[in-house]
Design an enzyme around this catalytic site. Structure first.
Site, PDB file in Angstrom:
ATOM      1  N   GLY A  81     133.257  49.601  30.733  1.00 25.04           N
ATOM      2  CA  GLY A  81     131.910  49.930  30.266  1.00 25.04           C
ATOM      3  C   GLY A  81     131.241  51.049  31.053  1.00 25.04           C
ATOM      4  O   GLY A  81     131.892  51.993  31.527  1.00 25.04           O
TER       5      GLY A  81
ATOM      6  N   TYR B  12     116.342  39.120  29.750  1.00 23.36           N
ATOM      7  CA  TYR B  12     117.008  40.396  30.037  1.00 23.36           C
ATOM      8  C   TYR B  12     115.981  41.502  30.320  1.00 23.36           C
ATOM      9  O   TYR B  12     116.092  42.223  31.323  1.00 23.36           O
ATOM     10  CB  TYR B  12     117.896  40.796  28.849  1.00 23.36           C
TER      11      TYR B  12
HETATM   12  N1  NAD Z   1     125.320  48.580  26.915  1.00 18.08           N
HETATM   13  C1  NAD Z   1     124.010  48.760  26.814  1.00 18.08           C
HETATM   14  O1  NAD Z   1     123.452  48.952  25.727  1.00 18.08           O
HETATM   15  C2  NAD Z   1     123.176  48.814  28.067  1.00 18.08           C
HETATM   16  C3  NAD Z   1     121.904  49.419  27.991  1.00 18.08           C
HETATM   17  C4  NAD Z   1     121.108  49.482  29.125  1.00 18.08           C
HETATM   18  C5  NAD Z   1     121.587  48.949  30.312  1.00 18.08           C
HETATM   19  N2  NAD Z   1     122.807  48.384  30.360  1.00 18.08           N
HETATM   20  C6  NAD Z   1     123.240  47.841  31.643  1.00 18.08           C
HETATM   21  O2  NAD Z   1     124.393  48.516  32.096  1.00 18.08           O
HETATM   22  C7  NAD Z   1     125.176  47.641  32.882  1.00 18.08           C
HETATM   23  C8  NAD Z   1     126.608  47.637  32.349  1.00 18.08           C
HETATM   24  O3  NAD Z   1     126.560  47.198  31.003  1.00 18.08           O
HETATM   25  P1  NAD Z   1     127.792  47.422  30.001  1.00 18.08           P
HETATM   26  O4  NAD Z   1     127.209  47.412  28.639  1.00 18.08           O
HETATM   27  O5  NAD Z   1     128.646  48.536  30.455  1.00 18.08           O
HETATM   28  O6  NAD Z   1     128.571  46.023  30.195  1.00 18.08           O
HETATM   29  P2  NAD Z   1     130.100  45.619  30.042  1.00 18.08           P
HETATM   30  O7  NAD Z   1     130.081  44.202  29.619  1.00 18.08           O
HETATM   31  O8  NAD Z   1     130.850  46.613  29.210  1.00 18.08           O
HETATM   32  O9  NAD Z   1     130.625  45.723  31.548  1.00 18.08           O
HETATM   33  C9  NAD Z   1     130.012  44.946  32.531  1.00 18.08           C
HETATM   34  C10 NAD Z   1     130.966  44.760  33.692  1.00 18.08           C
HETATM   35  O10 NAD Z   1     130.256  43.997  34.683  1.00 18.08           O
HETATM   36  C11 NAD Z   1     131.085  42.921  35.105  1.00 18.08           C
HETATM   37  N3  NAD Z   1     130.259  41.796  35.540  1.00 18.08           N
HETATM   38  C12 NAD Z   1     129.463  41.014  34.782  1.00 18.08           C
HETATM   39  N4  NAD Z   1     128.921  40.035  35.528  1.00 18.08           N
HETATM   40  C13 NAD Z   1     129.382  40.212  36.791  1.00 18.08           C
HETATM   41  C14 NAD Z   1     129.210  39.516  38.007  1.00 18.08           C
HETATM   42  N5  NAD Z   1     128.449  38.430  38.071  1.00 18.08           N
HETATM   43  N6  NAD Z   1     129.837  39.972  39.099  1.00 18.08           N
HETATM   44  C15 NAD Z   1     130.634  41.071  39.038  1.00 18.08           C
HETATM   45  N7  NAD Z   1     130.852  41.765  37.917  1.00 18.08           N
HETATM   46  C16 NAD Z   1     130.241  41.329  36.801  1.00 18.08           C
HETATM   47  C17 NAD Z   1     131.937  42.571  33.904  1.00 18.08           C
HETATM   48  O11 NAD Z   1     133.113  41.869  34.277  1.00 18.08           O
HETATM   49  C18 NAD Z   1     132.215  43.939  33.297  1.00 18.08           C
HETATM   50  O12 NAD Z   1     133.364  44.547  33.831  1.00 18.08           O
HETATM   51  C19 NAD Z   1     124.484  46.288  32.836  1.00 18.08           C
HETATM   52  O13 NAD Z   1     123.662  46.138  33.966  1.00 18.08           O
HETATM   53  C20 NAD Z   1     123.645  46.385  31.581  1.00 18.08           C
HETATM   54  O14 NAD Z   1     122.514  45.542  31.609  1.00 18.08           O
HETATM   55  C21 NAD Z   1     123.613  48.297  29.273  1.00 18.08           C
END
Ligand code: NAD
Length: 248
Positions: free
Chosen positions: A17, A152
């Site tokens: 991600g 969230y």
């Molecule tokens: N995708 C979106 O639309 C979006 C938008 C704004 C912010 N974000 C933020 O970006 C960040 C990444 O999101 P993403 O969409 O790439 O997620 P994703 O699910 O694709 O990847 C998240 C990664 O974090 C790891 N992870 C989750 N919980 C964990 C923990 N307790 N300890 C260690 N690792 C952990 C997972 O194993 C995974 O590899 C997050 O903080 C999310 O809130 C995402």
């Protein structure tokens, strides 16, 4: 020559991600990468020169302490911490009264308390090296008051406040703390949830000034900037990266 040659960067949630894209961007600038993730950390670390993988739950104090120790053991210290791991797409959208208290607490633990723990473990190591950079990943949602994921949105708003207050504390140590707030991003986690894509993809694109899907790579430039010499006099700030959906 990269702008981050010789730097050690710990990126949480970097197995996939947005975190994975950030790790690739920091690696391209010459940083040594520590992938800290619940799953797939060691496999992901193989993609990077001298990459180190640490399996860690960032909401657990002992795990986070071990993460910092492994970084010291394998890389000699820590210069950069990107707090990216978080819960998002797996959370059901629902009216706030229907959110179970356990789930509320889990979101606060993984998305917010984790940053307290990682900073507490890593900042002393940054001080030893004369300074460092911390980049926290928030979200555009607190700026827009997005409904039906109250835990969230609250957690991501807390990250903006956390960034500002910690920046004030750490300026004297030359540890700069900034924040990046992405819009709805087609990450690996989002791709696993067609119902989330169905609910948010088209409305997000339509609400943007730049009307296309947001990809994990879109976030990388701002994070690299906050980790490099171009932001030597910038701290406590939040950049929203969402194609001009929100003006902050
Ligand atoms: N995708 C979106 O639309 C979006 C938008 C704004 C912010 N974000 C933020 O970006 C960040 C990444 O999101 P993403 O969409 O790439 O997620 P994703 O699910 O694709 O990847 C998240 C990664 O974090 C790891 N992870 C989750 N919980 C964990 C923990 N307790 N300890 C260690 N690792 C952990 C997972 O194993 C995974 O590899 C997050 O903080 C999310 O809130 C995402």
């Amino acid at each position: 020559m990269g702008s981050l040659d010789g730097k050690v960067a710990v990126v949480t949630g970097a197995a996939r991600g947005i975190g994975r894209a950030i790790a690739e961007g920091l690696d391209a600038e010459g940083a040594q990468i520590v992938v800290a993730d619940l799953g797939g950390a060691e496999e992901a670390a193989k993609a990077f020169d001298d990459g180190v993988g640490v399996t860690v739950d960032v909401s657990k104090e002992d795990d986070v302490q071990r993460m910092a120790e492994e970084a010291v053991k394998h890389c000699g210290g820590i210069d950069i911490l990107v707090n990216n791991a978080g819960l998002y797409a797996s959370l059901a959208m629902r009216p706030f009264e229907q959110i179970p208290l356990d789930e509320w607490r889990q979101v606060m633990d993984v998305n917010v308390a984790s940053m307290f723990l990682t900073c507490r473990a890593c900042v002393p190591l940054m001080r030893e090296r004369g300074g460092g950079r911390i980049v926290n990943i928030s979200s555009g949602t607190p700026f827009r008051g997005v409904p039906f994921v109250l835990h969230y949105v609250t957690s991501k708003g807390a990250i903006v406040a956390f960034t500002r207050a910690l920046a004030k504390e750490l300026g004297k140590d030359n540890v700069l703390v900034n924040c990046v707030a992405p819009g709805f991003t087609m990450s690996a986690g989002v791709q696993e949830h067609p119902e989330v894509i169905e609910a948010l993809r088209n409305v997000s694109v339509a609400a943007r000034t730049i009307q296309r899907d947001q990809l994990p790579e879109d976030v990388v430039g701002a994070v690299v900037y906050f980790c490099g010499p171009g932001s030597d006099f910038v701290t406590g700030q939040t950049i929203v990266i969402d194609g001009g959906q929100t003006f902050h």
